[in-house]
Design an enzyme around this catalytic site. Sequence first.
Site, PDB file in Angstrom:
ATOM      1  CE  LYS A  83      -4.557   0.531   2.138  1.00  0.00           C
ATOM      2  NZ  LYS A  83      -5.300   0.556   3.422  1.00  0.00           N
TER       3      LYS A  83
HETATM    4  O1  G3P Z   1      -8.517   1.142   4.229  1.00  0.00           O
HETATM    5  C1  G3P Z   1      -8.729   2.495   4.476  1.00  0.00           C
HETATM    6  C2  G3P Z   1      -9.540   2.655   5.697  1.00  0.00           C
HETATM    7  O2  G3P Z   1      -8.925   2.001   6.777  1.00  0.00           O
HETATM    8  C3  G3P Z   1      -9.803   4.092   6.099  1.00  0.00           C
HETATM    9  O3  G3P Z   1     -10.976   4.077   6.834  1.00  0.00           O
HETATM   10  O4  G3P Z   1     -12.477   4.727   8.683  1.00  0.00           O
HETATM   11  O5  G3P Z   1     -10.062   5.448   8.706  1.00  0.00           O
HETATM   12  O6  G3P Z   1     -11.675   6.457   7.052  1.00  0.00           O
HETATM   13  P1  G3P Z   1     -11.303   5.222   7.876  1.00  0.00           P
END
Ligand code: G3P
Length: 218
Positions: A83
């Site tokens: 990533k």
């Molecule tokens: O994979 C990306 C994800 O973990 C981001 O999610 O909830 O931190 O916006 P969030």
Amino acid sequence: MKFFLDTADVNDIRELMPTGLVDGVTTNPSLIAKSGGDIRQVIQEICDMVDGPVSAEVTALDYDGMIKEAESFLPMGDNITIKVPLTPEGLRACKTLSDRGVMVNVTLCFSPGQALLAAKAGAAFISPFLGRLDDIGHDGMDLIGQIAEIYNNYPNFTTEILAASIRHPLHVIDAARIGADVVTLPPKVLHQLYKHPLTDKGIDMFMADWKSTGQSIL
Ligand code: G3P
């Protein structure tokens, strides 16, 4: 649609593996921090537990550092997916790694232009963060639609749309209606997808009526 779990909690992953619905896992530095575990041990355990792509995010912000960190992850399994952030350095690393046959997940995507760059850089996955756009009053699902519209115009693009930053089941359903290839969802949202009050009520009614027959199948 492939379901990836968006977590670095190995216990949550282990619990959901028997469902047969887990096609991969995504992690990021915040999820690793939340897990309380050592990144190398956590990623290795997930790679050993899950057959599908497992995203491990580099923390270097420069090209050379990204490549070095990516190379340190690669021995963890054929399913390891690197990533990288959607920056010039990140996309340069993406091009280098994808040219070597390494799966790359380009993350922190918030515009269709960024997604176009990631596809040209050979990304295996693009991760538009639709929840974070919703969080600031923008239409995150519209971004998914715009990316799908652009990618559908170019059959030579092999990048899969990985809908990320999922907040609730409707995000999953709407991303699926648009045709996103993958959704990465927190374990909580996967559990929520099963639930409907009429299903629970229907089971209760069936069981009550079945009990009244006095029969048993076995
Ligand atoms: O994979 C990306 C994800 O973990 C981001 O999610 O909830 O931190 O916006 P969030």
